[in-house]
Scaffold this motif. Structure first.
Motif, mmCIF file in Angstrom:
data_model
loop_
_atom_site.group_PDB
_atom_site.id
_atom_site.type_symbol
_atom_site.label_atom_id
_atom_site.label_comp_id
_atom_site.label_asym_id
_atom_site.label_seq_id
_atom_site.Cartn_x
_atom_site.Cartn_y
_atom_site.Cartn_z
ATOM 1 N N LEU A 1 -7.339 7.195 -10.493
ATOM 2 C CA LEU A 1 -6.081 7.163 -9.751
ATOM 3 C C LEU A 1 -4.895 7.407 -10.682
ATOM 4 O O LEU A 1 -3.916 8.063 -10.305
ATOM 5 C CB LEU A 1 -5.937 5.825 -9.028
ATOM 6 C CG LEU A 1 -6.962 5.584 -7.910
ATOM 7 C CD1 LEU A 1 -6.825 4.177 -7.355
ATOM 8 C CD2 LEU A 1 -6.829 6.621 -6.802
ATOM 9 N N TYR A 2 -4.992 6.898 -11.892
ATOM 10 C CA TYR A 2 -3.941 7.164 -12.879
ATOM 11 C C TYR A 2 -3.906 8.651 -13.229
ATOM 12 O O TYR A 2 -2.832 9.250 -13.353
ATOM 13 C CB TYR A 2 -4.177 6.322 -14.133
ATOM 14 C CG TYR A 2 -3.207 6.627 -15.250
ATOM 15 C CD1 TYR A 2 -1.870 6.242 -15.160
ATOM 16 C CD2 TYR A 2 -3.618 7.314 -16.390
ATOM 17 C CE1 TYR A 2 -0.971 6.531 -16.175
ATOM 18 C CE2 TYR A 2 -2.728 7.613 -17.406
ATOM 19 C CZ TYR A 2 -1.405 7.216 -17.291
ATOM 20 O OH TYR A 2 -0.519 7.516 -18.296
ATOM 21 N N LEU B 1 -5.397 -4.841 -6.100
ATOM 22 C CA LEU B 1 -6.650 -5.336 -6.663
ATOM 23 C C LEU B 1 -7.051 -6.613 -5.931
ATOM 24 O O LEU B 1 -6.319 -7.602 -5.953
ATOM 25 C CB LEU B 1 -6.469 -5.610 -8.159
ATOM 26 C CG LEU B 1 -7.721 -5.666 -9.026
ATOM 27 C CD1 LEU B 1 -8.529 -4.385 -8.897
ATOM 28 C CD2 LEU B 1 -7.344 -5.903 -10.479
ATOM 29 N N GLY B 2 -8.199 -6.558 -5.254
ATOM 30 C CA GLY B 2 -8.683 -7.706 -4.502
ATOM 31 C C GLY B 2 -9.797 -8.416 -5.245
ATOM 32 O O GLY B 2 -10.913 -7.904 -5.342
ATOM 33 N N MET B 3 -9.487 -9.593 -5.782
ATOM 34 C CA MET B 3 -10.471 -10.365 -6.548
ATOM 35 C C MET B 3 -10.326 -11.842 -6.227
ATOM 36 O O MET B 3 -9.234 -12.318 -5.910
ATOM 37 C CB MET B 3 -10.270 -10.160 -8.052
ATOM 38 C CG MET B 3 -10.610 -8.784 -8.562
ATOM 39 S SD MET B 3 -10.487 -8.720 -10.370
ATOM 40 C CE MET B 3 -11.198 -7.117 -10.689
ATOM 41 N N SER C 1 -6.105 -3.271 -16.004
ATOM 42 C CA SER C 1 -4.691 -2.884 -16.007
ATOM 43 C C SER C 1 -4.513 -1.570 -15.250
ATOM 44 O O SER C 1 -5.391 -0.704 -15.250
ATOM 45 C CB SER C 1 -4.189 -2.734 -17.442
ATOM 46 O OG SER C 1 -4.908 -1.728 -18.125
ATOM 47 N N GLY C 2 -3.384 -1.468 -14.589
ATOM 48 C CA GLY C 2 -3.102 -0.283 -13.785
ATOM 49 C C GLY C 2 -2.882 -0.610 -12.325
ATOM 50 O O GLY C 2 -2.446 0.243 -11.551
ATOM 51 N N TYR C 3 -3.160 -1.848 -11.929
ATOM 52 C CA TYR C 3 -2.917 -2.232 -10.540
ATOM 53 C C TYR C 3 -1.452 -2.637 -10.354
ATOM 54 O O TYR C 3 -0.773 -3.027 -11.298
ATOM 55 C CB TYR C 3 -3.846 -3.376 -10.118
ATOM 56 C CG TYR C 3 -3.622 -4.688 -10.842
ATOM 57 C CD1 TYR C 3 -2.735 -5.631 -10.345
ATOM 58 C CD2 TYR C 3 -4.309 -4.993 -12.021
ATOM 59 C CE1 TYR C 3 -2.526 -6.834 -10.996
ATOM 60 C CE2 TYR C 3 -4.110 -6.188 -12.683
ATOM 61 C CZ TYR C 3 -3.214 -7.106 -12.168
ATOM 62 O OH TYR C 3 -3.004 -8.294 -12.823
#
Length: 267
Positions: free
Chosen positions: A201-202, A216-218, A241-243
């Motif tokens: 996506l980046y 980010l679903g955690m 990282s990146g979310y």
């Protein structure tokens, strides 16, 4: 993003969920609440009721406080539940426009996505319903953006394809889920797939100028990602990282101390 996950030892009744949504903002500092209709008989008036209560209390509805309903996937649940959930989102915006002059619902989540055709179908229905509200009721709201929730390894590896299906200029959100992917394919495979999705996506954003804002679903246990775990949050935040947005699920809000919760929020 505060969620209504039933993963805590504290039971929150449907009648208490309006107050819970307000508390998510006032106590826990969450600027977004996911009203959940997936596999859950949430009242269809709940988003509207949250809007009305939030306006009454002076919360910045549509500016710093948002509602993001999670729809039932029509391939897995009855189609009418998807339609009624969309109606609930539009009704919430009708009231938020009248009471606060802004849209409380800017995004709706489609879970358990396994094919692009279903994403496009639900998006078309959402756009047509929104057009009726604009043309017949004078509500100037643009249609909410559909956010695909990718919850298995295969979907995560194809995240770019789903983003392209909903991209329409401007920012686009995509929801990357860890728990279900781990249940289906194991912890290692789901972790690698999630990291790969964020990387791709980046790359898409860098090469084609599509502004992608991953959610980010955690949960709290390592198997579920560990981002809600006070002992692991900083490590997991670096690893993934990146979310742009992270879910704050029930367990860390109710089963951890407030000090432990703050460690998660600050990660």
């Amino acid at each position: 993003m505060a969620t209504q996950h039933p993963d805590s030892t504290v039971k929150v009744s449907v009648q208490e969920e309006v107050g819970e949504a307000i508390q998510a903002y006032t106590l826990f500092g969450c600027d977004e609440v996911m009203v959940d209709y997936e596999g859950k008989l949430t009242p269809y008036a709940q988003p509207k009721e949250i809007v009305c209560k939030a306006v009454e209390l002076g919360l910045p509805v549509g500016e710093g406080f948002f509602l993001t309903p999670r729809l039932p996937n029509p391939t897995l649940e009855e189609w009418e539940r998807t339609m009624l959930s969309l109606e609930a989102a539009l009704l919430a915006n009708y009231y938020s426009r009248r009471l606060a002059g802004a849209d409380a619902v800017r995004w709706v989540v489609l879970p358990m996505v396994e094919d692009v055709d279903t994403v496009r179908l639900v998006r078309r229905v959402l756009e047509r319903k929104a057009a009726v509200y604009r043309e017949e009721l004078g509500t100037p709201s643009p249609p909410a953006q559909l956010v695909p929730l990718l919850e298995d390894v295969r979907a995560l590896l194809e995240a770019e394809r789903y983003v392209r299906a909903v991209a329409a200029g401007g920012e686009v959100r995509v929801f990357l889920g860890k728990s279900d992917a781990a249940v289906k394919s194991g912890h290692v495979a789901s972790s690698l797939a999630l990291a790969y999705a964020l990387s791709e996506l980046y790359r898409l954003e860098r090469e084609e100028g599509v502004k992608v804002c991953p959610i980010l679903g955690m949960g709290s246990p390592p198997f579920r990602g560990g981002l809600n775990n006070p002992s692991l949050a900083q490590i997991e935040a670096r690893q993934y990282s990146g979310y742009w947005t992270a879910t704050v699920q029930s367990a860390v809000r109710y089963d951890a101390t407030y000090g432990e919760f703050l460690k998660v929020r600050e990660a």
